[in-house]
Design an enzyme around this catalytic site. Structure first.
Site, PDB file in Angstrom:
ATOM      1  N   GLU A  19      10.239   1.186  10.466  1.00 24.29           N
ATOM      2  CA  GLU A  19      11.269   2.206  10.280  1.00 24.29           C
ATOM      3  C   GLU A  19      10.566   3.538  10.490  1.00 24.29           C
ATOM      4  O   GLU A  19       9.712   3.928   9.687  1.00 24.29           O
ATOM      5  CB  GLU A  19      11.861   2.063   8.876  1.00 24.29           C
ATOM      6  N   CYS A  54      13.466  10.772   7.511  1.00 24.41           N
ATOM      7  CA  CYS A  54      13.359  10.191   8.858  1.00 24.41           C
ATOM      8  C   CYS A  54      14.641  10.411   9.633  1.00 24.41           C
ATOM      9  O   CYS A  54      14.616  10.537  10.843  1.00 24.41           O
ATOM     10  CB  CYS A  54      13.048   8.707   8.748  1.00 24.41           C
ATOM     11  N   LYS A  66       0.855  -1.181   0.000  1.00 22.99           N
ATOM     12  CA  LYS A  66       0.000   0.000   0.000  1.00 22.99           C
ATOM     13  C   LYS A  66       0.897   1.238   0.000  1.00 22.99           C
ATOM     14  O   LYS A  66       1.507   1.570   1.015  1.00 22.99           O
ATOM     15  CB  LYS A  66      -0.931   0.035   1.216  1.00 22.99           C
ATOM     16  N   GLU A  85       9.585  15.570  16.008  1.00 21.17           N
ATOM     17  CA  GLU A  85       9.945  15.516  14.594  1.00 21.17           C
ATOM     18  C   GLU A  85       9.113  16.534  13.810  1.00 21.17           C
ATOM     19  O   GLU A  85       7.889  16.505  13.850  1.00 21.17           O
ATOM     20  CB  GLU A  85       9.699  14.099  14.063  1.00 21.17           C
TER      21      GLU A  85
HETATM   22  P1  NAI Z   1       1.703   7.939   8.483  1.00 26.64           P
HETATM   23  O1  NAI Z   1       2.488   7.059   9.385  1.00 26.64           O
HETATM   24  O2  NAI Z   1       0.285   8.227   8.865  1.00 26.64           O
HETATM   25  O3  NAI Z   1       1.656   7.314   7.003  1.00 26.64           O
HETATM   26  C1  NAI Z   1       2.587   6.403   6.485  1.00 26.64           C
HETATM   27  C2  NAI Z   1       1.861   5.271   5.767  1.00 26.64           C
HETATM   28  O4  NAI Z   1       1.034   4.580   6.700  1.00 26.64           O
HETATM   29  C3  NAI Z   1       0.915   5.740   4.649  1.00 26.64           C
HETATM   30  O5  NAI Z   1       0.935   4.795   3.604  1.00 26.64           O
HETATM   31  C4  NAI Z   1      -0.432   5.727   5.345  1.00 26.64           C
HETATM   32  O6  NAI Z   1      -1.523   5.590   4.465  1.00 26.64           O
HETATM   33  C5  NAI Z   1      -0.305   4.514   6.238  1.00 26.64           C
HETATM   34  N1  NAI Z   1      -1.199   4.491   7.396  1.00 26.64           N
HETATM   35  C6  NAI Z   1      -1.696   5.548   8.090  1.00 26.64           C
HETATM   36  N2  NAI Z   1      -2.502   5.131   9.083  1.00 26.64           N
HETATM   37  C7  NAI Z   1      -2.530   3.774   9.029  1.00 26.64           C
HETATM   38  C8  NAI Z   1      -3.186   2.760   9.788  1.00 26.64           C
HETATM   39  N3  NAI Z   1      -3.997   3.055  10.799  1.00 26.64           N
HETATM   40  N4  NAI Z   1      -2.976   1.461   9.457  1.00 26.64           N
HETATM   41  C9  NAI Z   1      -2.155   1.148   8.440  1.00 26.64           C
HETATM   42  N5  NAI Z   1      -1.515   2.062   7.670  1.00 26.64           N
HETATM   43  C10 NAI Z   1      -1.696   3.365   7.965  1.00 26.64           C
HETATM   44  O7  NAI Z   1       2.497   9.291   8.304  1.00 26.64           O
HETATM   45  P2  NAI Z   1       1.913  10.675   7.674  1.00 26.64           P
HETATM   46  O8  NAI Z   1       0.575  10.962   8.290  1.00 26.64           O
HETATM   47  O9  NAI Z   1       2.046  10.609   6.207  1.00 26.64           O
HETATM   48  O10 NAI Z   1       2.982  11.713   8.234  1.00 26.64           O
HETATM   49  C11 NAI Z   1       2.900  12.194   9.569  1.00 26.64           C
HETATM   50  C12 NAI Z   1       4.279  12.371  10.157  1.00 26.64           C
HETATM   51  O11 NAI Z   1       4.931  11.124  10.250  1.00 26.64           O
HETATM   52  C13 NAI Z   1       5.229  13.235   9.363  1.00 26.64           C
HETATM   53  O12 NAI Z   1       5.039  14.594   9.611  1.00 26.64           O
HETATM   54  C14 NAI Z   1       6.554  12.745   9.856  1.00 26.64           C
HETATM   55  O13 NAI Z   1       6.883  13.354  11.078  1.00 26.64           O
HETATM   56  C15 NAI Z   1       6.324  11.278  10.084  1.00 26.64           C
HETATM   57  N6  NAI Z   1       6.767  10.456   8.933  1.00 26.64           N
HETATM   58  C16 NAI Z   1       7.927   9.750   9.046  1.00 26.64           C
HETATM   59  C17 NAI Z   1       8.395   9.037   7.976  1.00 26.64           C
HETATM   60  C18 NAI Z   1       9.662   8.266   8.050  1.00 26.64           C
HETATM   61  O14 NAI Z   1      10.280   8.031   7.031  1.00 26.64           O
HETATM   62  N7  NAI Z   1      10.062   7.805   9.208  1.00 26.64           N
HETATM   63  C19 NAI Z   1       7.713   9.035   6.687  1.00 26.64           C
HETATM   64  C20 NAI Z   1       6.461   9.755   6.680  1.00 26.64           C
HETATM   65  C21 NAI Z   1       6.038  10.436   7.772  1.00 26.64           C
END
Ligand code: NAI
Ligand code: MG
Length: 490
Positions: A262, A296, A187, A393
């Site tokens: 991660e 990240c 996904k 972050e």
């Molecule tokens: P997120 O963790 O919500 O999204 C990442 C992935 O998880 C997306 O594909 C999303 O659709 C999916 N997802 C969201 N909720 C889910 C659930 N309940 N069950 C399964 N999958 C789910 O992150 P988001 O909202 O895009 O970004 C929020 C913050 O997270 C950013 O501001 C940043 O601080 C952090 N982040 C960190 C990343 C990293 O590389 N460590 C990458 C993206 C965001």
């Protein structure tokens, strides 16, 4: 921001539906969602919005491919050969994929071309080489027995990825899964589904059997959650926010799925007064502002020794004032827009917190223009350890500078965080560098460099920055189960 012509052409968008069992299919619900270009906010196209029903179909296809298809049992070297073929096809379309990435994510075309897509290719080739090198061992147990282990694929894997490096995150997850003989339901992030779908088309063209890679675009709480809950999924690999990971961890527990995470960070980047300051300033700038600060492992807490503090701050501020922010399709651009409105707003809130908490904003701090999610490269000094901008972050172009004067105090402050993804140190004193590397609790330590990634080098977090490792042999191991076979020789 100067209005510039767009010198790099926008590619054709071809794949916008789910990819399930080798077929391009609309969502069962018929729903679609928009993906936008963050520099202009224009809609690029509509994409099928998968949910539980589509995940069920994709898992069934992946399960069929795993249990009854040729993938998991074919000659391992042939599996590797198909992966090399996929890497070759991506290389042949590298320019178009880079442009698609820039369109969907907003990152500068120079980065998509020089970093994202070449790293995708390299990662797939690295893991292609592993396919026929996954070995067990023979174990000298007591008695008249032959005892050996087999390392088998973990099975059907669910992979949930973020929007900051969309194609690269797909490659990090496909590489080890494919080499191990797993089948995949991915996904992609709702903000950036396009390059992953294009890569799936190329995987089919390469001859990877139908059902081995399935892609279901959609939202996290619907499609993502359904993937985590599905009883026929054996493992979840996730990259994203810590709070999402905790939701996933709880849900995955019900079916005892293997999980690797991660997650985020607040990585300390330390400049000692004895460092090569030219390299350190350039490195510290890159460590934070690369990819619009959406990394990240961003070096978001810059600790500078007091003797060189003012000089380092001035030089970074100077760089910021000249940093080319603008149209990501302009090859001269170094910083594009943030990925979407939500991220833009979150970052601007942190700029306010910084000001409210008493830090000094020495450069940036404002939106650029009124179209697209552009933010000035922003630098705060006078940041103290307890301020929100030093603890949480931000995931944007906002750098916090903290002053230090003594090495033991520095290490304690560097470790004073729930995160532990990466850290870096700039010094000419090798003893100091290695002491730092040993004492700082983080999964990656860079010495006199930053963001040096290689498919062969494991990456992942201590503490709340993750669980398990990606890349390298460790990343592959996370896609295998060990089976012990004991044969009576009596
Ligand atoms: P997120 O963790 O919500 O999204 C990442 C992935 O998880 C997306 O594909 C999303 O659709 C999916 N997802 C969201 N909720 C889910 C659930 N309940 N069950 C399964 N999958 C789910 O992150 P988001 O909202 O895009 O970004 C929020 C913050 O997270 C950013 O501001 C940043 O601080 C952090 N982040 C960190 C990343 C990293 O590389 N460590 C990458 C993206 C965001
Ligand atoms: Mg979220």
């Amino acid at each position: 921001m100067a209005a510039v012509a767009t010198p790099v052409a926008r590619p054709q968008v071809r794949q916008t539906t789910c990819f399930i069992g080798g077929e391009w299919v609309p969502a069962v619900s018929g729903k679609m969602f928009e993906t936008i270009h963050p520099a202009t906010e224009e809609v690029i196209c509509e994409v099928a919005e998968g949910d539980k029903a589509d995940i069920a179909r994709a898992v069934a296809a992946a399960s069929e491919a795993f249990h009854n298809g040729p993938w998991a049992t074919m000659d391992a070297r042939d599996r590797g050969r198909l992966m090399y073929k996929l890497a070759d096809l991506i290389e042949a379309e590298a320019d178009e994929l880079a442009a698609l990435e820039t369109w969907d994510n907003g990152k500068p075309i120079s980065d998509s071309r020089a970093a994202d897509i070449p790293l995708v290719i390299d990662c797939l080739r690295y893991y292609a080489g592993w396919a026929d090198k996954i070995e067990g061992s023979t174990i000298p147990i007591r008695g008249d027995f032959l005892c050996y282990t087999r390392r088998e694929p973990v099975g059907v894997v669910g992979q949930i990825i973020p929007w900051n490096f969309p194609a690269l995150m797909a490659a990090w997850k496909w590489g080890p899964a494919l080499a191990a003989g797993c089948t995949i339901v991915m996904k992609p992030a709702e903000q950036t589904p396009l390059t992953c779908l294009r890569m799936a088309r190329l995987a089919q063209k390469a001859g990877i059997p139908d059902g081995v890679i399935n892609v279901v675009p959609g939202y996290g709480p619907t499609a993502g959650a359904a993937l985590v809950e599905h009883p026929d999924v054996n493992k979840i690999a996730f990259t994203g926010e810590g709070t999402t990971a905790k939701i996933i961890q709880r849900s995955a527990l019900e079916t005892m799925k293997r999980v690797t995470f991660e997650l985020g960070g607040k990585s300390p980047n330390v400049i000692f007064a004895d460092a090569d300051l030219d390299a350190a300033v350039e490195g510290a700038h890159f460590a934070l502002y690369f990819n619009q600060g959406q990394c990240c492992c961003a070096g978001s807490r810059l600790f500078v020794e007091d003797d060189v503090h003012d000089e380092v701050v001035e030089r970074i501020a100077q760089r910021n004032r000249q940093f080319p922010v603008g149209d990501p399709f302009d090859p001269a651009t170094k910083q594009g827009p943030q990925v979407d409105q939500a991220q833009f707003e979150k970052i601007m809130e942190y700029v306010d917190y910084g000001k409210q908490d008493g830090a000094q904003c020495v450069s940036g701090g404002n939106r650029i223009g009124d179209q697209g999610y552009f933010i000035e490269p922003t630098l705060f000094t006078g940041v103290t350890d307890e301020m929100r901008i030093a603890r949480e972050e931000i995931f944007g172009p906002v750098l916090s500078v903290l002053k230090f004067s003594e090495v033991d105090e520095l290490i304690e402050r560097a470790n004073n965080t729930n995160f532990g993804l990466a850290a870096a140190v700039w010094t000419r004193d090798i003893a100091k560098a290695h002491r730092f590397a040993a004492k700082v609790r983080a999964g990656t330590i860079w010495v006199n460099c930053y963001d040096v990634f290689d498919a062969a080098a494991p990456f992942g977090g201590f503490k709340e920055s993750g669980l398990g490792r990606e890349l390298g042999e460790a990343g592959l191991a996370a896609y295998t189960e060990s089976k012990t076979v004991t044969v009576s020789l009596g």
